[in-house]
Every structure is written in C-alpha cells, then in structure tokens.
Design a protein around this motif. Structure first.
Motif, PDB file in Angstrom:
ATOM      1  N   ILE A   1      81.191 -38.662  62.034  1.00 35.93           N
ATOM      2  CA  ILE A   1      81.485 -38.589  63.472  1.00 35.93           C
ATOM      3  C   ILE A   1      82.490 -39.683  63.831  1.00 35.93           C
ATOM      4  N   SER A   2      83.550 -39.306  64.517  1.00 38.34           N
ATOM      5  CA  SER A   2      84.603 -40.261  64.869  1.00 38.34           C
ATOM      6  C   SER A   2      84.469 -40.806  66.290  1.00 38.34           C
ATOM      7  N   TYR A   3      83.990 -39.976  67.224  1.00 36.88           N
ATOM      8  CA  TYR A   3      83.932 -40.388  68.625  1.00 36.88           C
ATOM      9  C   TYR A   3      82.556 -40.066  69.214  1.00 36.88           C
ATOM     10  N   ILE A   4      82.077 -40.958  70.065  1.00 41.46           N
ATOM     11  CA  ILE A   4      80.777 -40.796  70.714  1.00 41.46           C
ATOM     12  C   ILE A   4      80.970 -40.946  72.217  1.00 41.46           C
ATOM     13  N   LEU A   5      80.486 -39.962  72.971  1.00 45.14           N
ATOM     14  CA  LEU A   5      80.475 -40.095  74.432  1.00 45.14           C
ATOM     15  C   LEU A   5      79.059 -40.466  74.851  1.00 45.14           C
ATOM     16  N   GLU A   6      78.933 -41.581  75.552  1.00 47.03           N
ATOM     17  CA  GLU A   6      77.650 -42.012  76.103  1.00 47.03           C
ATOM     18  C   GLU A   6      77.728 -41.972  77.627  1.00 47.03           C
ATOM     19  N   THR A   7      76.648 -41.521  78.264  1.00 50.03           N
ATOM     20  CA  THR A   7      76.575 -41.545  79.728  1.00 50.03           C
ATOM     21  C   THR A   7      75.246 -42.158  80.147  1.00 50.03           C
ATOM     22  N   ARG A   8      75.281 -42.929  81.225  1.00 48.37           N
ATOM     23  CA  ARG A   8      74.062 -43.552  81.752  1.00 48.37           C
ATOM     24  C   ARG A   8      74.048 -43.374  83.264  1.00 48.37           C
ATOM     25  N   LEU A   9      72.909 -42.993  83.768  1.00 48.72           N
ATOM     26  CA  LEU A   9      72.742 -42.788  85.208  1.00 48.72           C
ATOM     27  C   LEU A   9      71.902 -43.925  85.772  1.00 48.72           C
ATOM     28  N   ARG A  10      72.415 -44.576  86.776  1.00 50.15           N
ATOM     29  CA  ARG A  10      71.712 -45.697  87.389  1.00 50.15           C
ATOM     30  C   ARG A  10      71.280 -45.361  88.810  1.00 50.15           C
ATOM     31  N   ASP A  11      70.038 -45.688  89.117  1.00 50.07           N
ATOM     32  CA  ASP A  11      69.512 -45.518  90.463  1.00 50.07           C
ATOM     33  C   ASP A  11      69.780 -46.801  91.239  1.00 50.07           C
ATOM     34  N   GLU A  12      70.613 -46.723  92.260  1.00 53.08           N
ATOM     35  CA  GLU A  12      71.001 -47.901  93.024  1.00 53.08           C
ATOM     36  C   GLU A  12      70.539 -47.796  94.475  1.00 53.08           C
ATOM     37  N   GLY A  13      69.319 -47.240  94.649  1.00 52.16           N
ATOM     38  CA  GLY A  13      68.727 -47.161  95.978  1.00 52.16           C
ATOM     39  C   GLY A  13      69.137 -45.917  96.724  1.00 52.16           C
ATOM     40  N   ASP A  14      70.158 -46.047  97.561  1.00 53.34           N
ATOM     41  CA  ASP A  14      70.572 -44.909  98.375  1.00 53.34           C
ATOM     42  C   ASP A  14      71.558 -43.995  97.664  1.00 53.34           C
ATOM     43  N   HIS A  15      71.945 -44.345  96.444  1.00 52.51           N
ATOM     44  CA  HIS A  15      72.848 -43.487  95.692  1.00 52.51           C
ATOM     45  C   HIS A  15      72.691 -43.757  94.203  1.00 52.51           C
ATOM     46  N   HIS A  16      73.354 -42.939  93.391  1.00 49.98           N
ATOM     47  CA  HIS A  16      73.347 -43.120  91.948  1.00 49.98           C
ATOM     48  C   HIS A  16      74.773 -43.381  91.460  1.00 49.98           C
ATOM     49  N   THR A  17      74.861 -44.025  90.317  1.00 50.52           N
ATOM     50  CA  THR A  17      76.147 -44.245  89.673  1.00 50.52           C
ATOM     51  C   THR A  17      76.080 -43.701  88.261  1.00 50.52           C
ATOM     52  N   LEU A  18      77.052 -42.878  87.904  1.00 49.09           N
ATOM     53  CA  LEU A  18      77.157 -42.360  86.537  1.00 49.09           C
ATOM     54  C   LEU A  18      78.195 -43.180  85.795  1.00 49.09           C
ATOM     55  N   PHE A  19      77.777 -43.779  84.675  1.00 50.57           N
ATOM     56  CA  PHE A  19      78.702 -44.559  83.850  1.00 50.57           C
ATOM     57  C   PHE A  19      78.949 -43.783  82.567  1.00 50.57           C
ATOM     58  N   ALA A  20      80.209 -43.524  82.247  1.00 54.45           N
ATOM     59  CA  ALA A  20      80.568 -42.789  81.031  1.00 54.45           C
ATOM     60  C   ALA A  20      81.515 -43.627  80.201  1.00 54.45           C
ATOM     61  N   GLN A  21      81.338 -43.586  78.871  1.00 53.77           N
ATOM     62  CA  GLN A  21      82.254 -44.304  77.989  1.00 53.77           C
ATOM     63  C   GLN A  21      82.431 -43.531  76.687  1.00 53.77           C
ATOM     64  N   LEU A  22      83.653 -43.576  76.168  1.00 50.51           N
ATOM     65  CA  LEU A  22      84.000 -42.928  74.901  1.00 50.51           C
ATOM     66  C   LEU A  22      84.236 -44.018  73.865  1.00 50.51           C
ATOM     67  N   ILE A  23      83.501 -43.941  72.761  1.00 57.42           N
ATOM     68  CA  ILE A  23      83.546 -44.977  71.730  1.00 57.42           C
ATOM     69  C   ILE A  23      84.208 -44.421  70.477  1.00 57.42           C
ATOM     70  N   PHE A  24      85.172 -45.156  69.948  1.00 58.01           N
ATOM     71  CA  PHE A  24      85.738 -44.835  68.637  1.00 58.01           C
ATOM     72  C   PHE A  24      84.891 -45.559  67.599  1.00 58.01           C
ATOM     73  N   PHE A  25      84.210 -44.792  66.763  1.00 54.99           N
ATOM     74  CA  PHE A  25      83.232 -45.375  65.852  1.00 54.99           C
ATOM     75  C   PHE A  25      83.886 -46.286  64.815  1.00 54.99           C
ATOM     76  N   GLY A  26      85.103 -45.946  64.392  1.00 50.48           N
ATOM     77  CA  GLY A  26      85.736 -46.724  63.336  1.00 50.48           C
ATOM     78  C   GLY A  26      85.801 -48.203  63.626  1.00 50.48           C
ATOM     79  N   SER A  27      86.122 -48.564  64.862  1.00 57.16           N
ATOM     80  CA  SER A  27      86.227 -49.978  65.232  1.00 57.16           C
ATOM     81  C   SER A  27      85.132 -50.416  66.191  1.00 57.16           C
ATOM     82  N   ASP A  28      84.179 -49.510  66.477  1.00 56.48           N
ATOM     83  CA  ASP A  28      83.124 -49.782  67.460  1.00 56.48           C
ATOM     84  C   ASP A  28      83.758 -50.185  68.791  1.00 56.48           C
ATOM     85  N   GLU A  29      84.822 -49.469  69.157  1.00 58.55           N
ATOM     86  CA  GLU A  29      85.625 -49.826  70.323  1.00 58.55           C
ATOM     87  C   GLU A  29      85.475 -48.788  71.424  1.00 58.55           C
TER      88      GLU A  29
END
Length: 604
Positions: free
Chosen positions: A286-314
């Motif tokens: 696997i070369s690339y990993i998409l991770e998403t995290r949903l945060r509950d911030e009270g009156d709203h939510h925030t979706l955080f998404a990041q794409l990681i290149f596994f080769g350099s852990d970047e």
C-alpha cells in the motif's frame, strides 16, 4: 435455538449467543459441505478423498477415523449431535445447524446478498487437495455470479433505497474482475462504454484485495490506496453515519479514475484493526493511506482528513472541514468531491517521489524496516535501524531516504546517550548534507540538518533549514515536530508547543520524541503537570526521566522526583548535571536556569 455455522471469512461454529463452539476443523468442513450442497449425508470414502490427500487413500482414511473419534468425543462433551457416523456414511445429526449462506440463493434480494456476502467463502481454509480447492473456487464464483445478477437486474436499479447496497456489491465484484465495465458503470453512474478523453490511454482503475500477488515492478503498476474507516469517537450518531457515507462517496469517486488501485472497503476495515498497521501496509504494498477523524466540538463537528504517503510516513495533504448538524446531508457530496479531487491531485504530484522510493524493492524494504525501528527511543533499536539503512544503501548507494535515516540514527544516539559525543553530531551532519546532495527535493535532509544545527546552537541556521523542509512538505508531521523542538530550544516554548500539538494532530500515533518535545515546552511554560501528562504518553519514558524529576520537584513531590533520579543513575551512572546542562541548547539564560533549578531541586 440452533447453532450457527459461519462459512464466510473465518470458518466457525457459534452458539445461540454468538460465542465460538470449539469443534474439529475437518468436522466443520464436512458440515459446511453437507449444508452448502443441501445433502443429508455423504459416503465416508468421498469425505476421505475430498478433505485429505486423495493420492494416499490409506492415510486419508486414517485421518478420517481420527477426526471421527475427536468429533464424537467433543459432541459428548457438548451433549449435542451435529454429525452421526456409520461404517460407510457421515450424516447430519439430530441437532439442527443454521448456516450464514442459507439466504444465498437465486432470487435473493440485492440488500440481502450485499449484507451476507461481505467476505470470501472459506477464506482462511487451506485446501488439502485440488478437488476441494476447486469446489471452494466454484462456490466463490457462484457467489459473484449471484451478486452480479442482482446488481445488474432491473429491480435493483429501480429501488432507490439500495444505493449503499449497490455500491458495496459493485466494489466486491470489482475485486474479482477489475475490468467489468458494466459493474463500474453502476458504481460511477457513467456509461459502460464511455470514458473521458483524459482517460482513454490509461489502464482501468482497480479495486484490489491485499491477497493479490506481490508487485515486483512498482513503477509499472498504479499505486495502491486504502481509505481507512473514519474515527468517530464521541461523535453523534448522525455525524458518524455521515462520515461512513462520505468515505463510501470518496471510494466511488476514486473508482472512476484510471490511475490508482483502491483497496476494497471491507478489506480496509480489516486493516484498520491490525495492531501493527505499518507492517500491514508494507506487506500489502500500500502506497497511500487516507485517514479521517470526526471531532465533536459542542455545537458542531469538524472532519479532519489527511493523505499519508507510506514510503516516507509523510502527510502530503490535510484539510479540516467544519460541519453543522443541519448541513450534513447538503455538504456530503461537496466534501467527498473535494477529498477525491485532492487525493487524485496529490498522488499525481507525488508519483515521481514514489517511484524513487519503490524502484529498488530491496533498498525500499530495508529502509522501511529501519523507519519502524527508529520509532522507539531505545539505543538498541536505533542501532538496529542504522544497520537496516546501511543494508538499504548496499542495495542502492544513492538511496537518499536511507542516507537521511542514517543521519537521524546518529542524532538520536547522541540524544539518548546524553554524553555530548560530538562525533555523533558530526556524523549526523555529514549524512544530512549527503541526503540533500542526493535528492534536494527530499525534506528529511533539511530536517536532519536543521536538527543538528539546533544542537550546535546555530539557531538561525536551524530555523532556515527547517523552514525549507516545511516548505517542501507543509503537512509532514516529522518536520513540524523537529521545527517545534527548535522553537522550544530557541526559547520560544509557547510557539513550539502549538507547533508540536499540530504535529500530534497530524500524526495521532507519533514517535515518543513528539511527546518529549511537548513535555519540554510545557515545563518551560511552567505547566509541570501537563509536562508529566505528555511523558506518560511515551511508550518508553526512560529518555525523559530527568525532565520528569524536574517536573515533580517543581510540583513539590520530592519522593517521586527522587525515584526518577535513581532511574537516571541506574542507566547513566556517570551522569553529571553540569556537563549535561552544557550541551542542552537553550538560547536564553532564563530557560536554562529554570531547567537547572528544577533538576537541582530534585536532587541531581
């Protein structure tokens, strides 16, 4: 209630509460065969030749007799009779058994098949001979045929409520036949015969299972991408469902591309449960990993998404999306489109870098081993990592990532041994400069040179190199963490703490040095309990024993402070406070005095 035989995925016998019933595996296979074929019995001779080596009938019958004996003994213990045996036949017993494939038949609805056929038939069973292997393959092919017929049938197309089922089935079918354009058309909503002009000369996108044959020439194959299930801790159920549907939309969007391979969602879910994900990514190419995290911030939510290149852990792309409760449904398609577009764009930009990493399989493999070993601040692991990087360079002496790994290993040994060995820093500096000469696009070379300059008290040069590293890779958590360390040591702990917190957000399971840096920044700001909390998150807290002692002393708990003093002298019996403070690179005297006072108060 009846026991239940699970044949999809792991072969298991379950009681009415869903708990495993220990039972001989060969007996489970006999049950599976009878139930699947709708038979009440079978000749013992057929069982012997089907489930054991058919080339040695004497051994096969001996193995069958042992299985019969073990099965009868186990059934007496359970006070159940699932199988009965005579001299010539094996038959289903008086205690009924249900099977997970009872509903898998012609005419079953798409939703039923989609919910049932999420895994391969007898996926983890190793057939003992060709006949049994062929029978398993036939059952799997029949399941795929049923799914395809249900998916492409007119009734399924007309039912609006089966959109999710259609997507799940289409992805399953593309695992077995990536070139099925009729199925792809159902998934993407495009004609099976049409393609955009940009895609005419590109191979079809592929949805793969990790069990496929290894890729031996990575640059000639599209990169593999896995979209992990979203992390939705403490989030409202509606928002959690939104995140799950969003990943489905992104997956469907990416399947329309012709230049990447998508790991199927069911397999991605299994990967997310692995304890050592890095080893799993390496094993499945696997070369690339998409991770998403949903945060509950009270009156709203925030979706955080990041794409990681596994080769350099970047982290090569990251974005935060604010969500309001009333706008979830309205914003899903828009966010999915943005994420899909960003993934496609960033992967295309990074493909030259991926080729550099993956071109030489032996060098790349040794590099990945070294990278994983460097995550632990243990001297033995650091030296093992250095050996792995040297092995990578034996395979390819110009492999810049491995040269950068050597630089990192020398710096970490200097840091962990706490002896002020200038030769180790010189080695780190030399290899960092070599890394930049080998590949000036690689941020790790500038990162390592910036770190060395920091501990040489060349603060401006350190910041300049780390600025360059961050400009090359603005979402690279390791670079941001090193920059944070520079800011802390340069007597700007408030800014450094914010930066290391951002690095931890980008890399939620970071190396120990992230937490060590955060603890140091917290101490300098007088947040002693916060410093101890960060230290507590380290897997190996030994390198931070001195900082822990100073923190406890400033909190007035001398008993605990002295515990860490004893631990320090157990590992470093020749530790000298004045010599150590001479090499700690604080820029301003107030910060040095603050740390010295804490250590002195603790009893050093």
């Amino acid at each position: 209630m009846s026991a239940r035989l699970q044949t999809l995925g792991h072969l298991r016998l379950l009681d009415e509460g869903g708990r495993d019933i220990a039972f001989p595996e060969k007996a489970l296979l006999i049950l599976c065969y009878l139930l699947t074929r709708g038979m009440s019995d079978m000749p013992r001779a057929d069982a012997a030749s089907l489930f054991w080596d058919d080339a040695n009938s004497a051994a096969a019958f001996a193995n069958l007799r042992q299985t019969v004996s073990r099965t009868q003994k186990r059934q007496r213990e359970l006070d159940r009779t699932y199988l009965t045996f005579t001299d010539t036949t094996i038959a289903l017993g008086q205690d009924a058994i249900e099977s997970d494939i009872d509903a898998v038949r012609d005419g079953a609805g798409l939703s039923v098949l989609a919910a049932t056929l999420t895994d391969d038939f007898l996926k983890h069973v190793k057939p003992g001979n060709r006949a049994f292997s062929s029978w398993i393959a036939l059952q799997r092919a029949a399941h795929m045929a049923l799914l395809r017929s249900a998916l492409l049938g007119n009734d399924a197309q007309r039912v609006d409520g089966t959109r999710q089922a259609r997507a799940a089935v289409a992805l399953r079918l593309l695992e077995s036949n990536p070139d099925d354009e009729e199925v792809r058309a159902v998934l993407t909503g495009r004609s099976a015969t049409s393609a955009s002009s940009l895609m005419l000369f590109q191979p079809p996108a592929r949805v793969l299972t990790p069990q496929e044959a290894d890729i031996t020439l990575p640059r000639q194959n599209p990169p593999r991408v896995v979209l992990l299930p979203p992390v939705t801790t403490l989030a409202a159920r509606a928002a959690a469902r939104f995140s799950e549907a969003l990943i489905e939309d992104v997956t469907i969007g990416l399947c329309a591309l012709r230049s990447i391979s998508i790991i199927a969602p069911h397999t991605a879910a299994q990967i997310s449960l692995q304890a050592d994900r890095a080893a799993t990514y390496e094993r499945h190419k696997i070369s690339y990993i998409l991770e998403t995290r949903l945060r509950d911030e009270g009156d709203h939510h925030t979706l955080f998404a990041q794409l990681i290149f596994f080769g350099s852990d970047e982290v090569i792309w990251a974005e935060r999306f604010p969500l309001s409760a009333e706008g979830l449904a309205r914003s899903r398609q828009m966010i999915a489109h943005q994420i899909s577009g960003a993934i496609a764009t960033e992967i295309e930009r990074n493909e030259l870098v991926r080729g550099d990493y993956e071109r030489d399989a032996d060098a790349y493999r040794s590099f990945l081993v070294g990278q994983s070993q460097l995550k632990n601040l243990d001297l033995r692991d650091i030296r093992r990592a250095r050996k792995s990087f040297r092995e990578a360079l034996q395979a390819n002496n110009a492999f810049a990532p491995a040269i950068g790994g050597l630089a990192r290993s020398y710096f970490l040994e200097w840091l962990v041994t706490a002896r002020g060995d200038e030769d180790l820093l010189r080695q780190a500096e030399r290899h960092a400069e070599e890394t930049i000469r080998a590949d000036e696009r690689l941020p790790s070379g500038y990162r390592e040179l910036g770190v060395v300059k920091l501990y040489a008290r060349q603060f401006d040069e350190s910041a300049a190199y780390l600025d360059r590293a961050e400009a090359l890779s603005p979402h690279y958590a390791n670079v941001i963490a090193s920059y944070a360390d520079t800011l802390v040591q340069a007597s700007r702990p408030d800014v450094g703490l914010k930066k290391i917190e951002h690095a931890i957000e980008l890399n939620p399971l970071p190396p120990d040095e992230y937490f060590w840096t955060a603890a140091g920044a917290s101490y300098s700001l007088g947040l002693y309990q916060q410093a101890l909390d960060y230290i507590a998150r380290m897997k190996d807290r030994t390198p931070a024993d001195r900082l822990a002692a100073a923190s406890w002393s400033m909190l007035g708990d001398m008993k605990k402070a002295r515990q860490f003093i004893r631990r320090t002298y157990d590992i470093h019996p020749n530790f000298d406070l004045d010599s150590w403070m001479a090499i700690v690179p604080f820029k301003e005297e107030w910060q040095r005095r603050h740390y010295y006072d804490g250590l002195k108060k603790a009893g050093f």
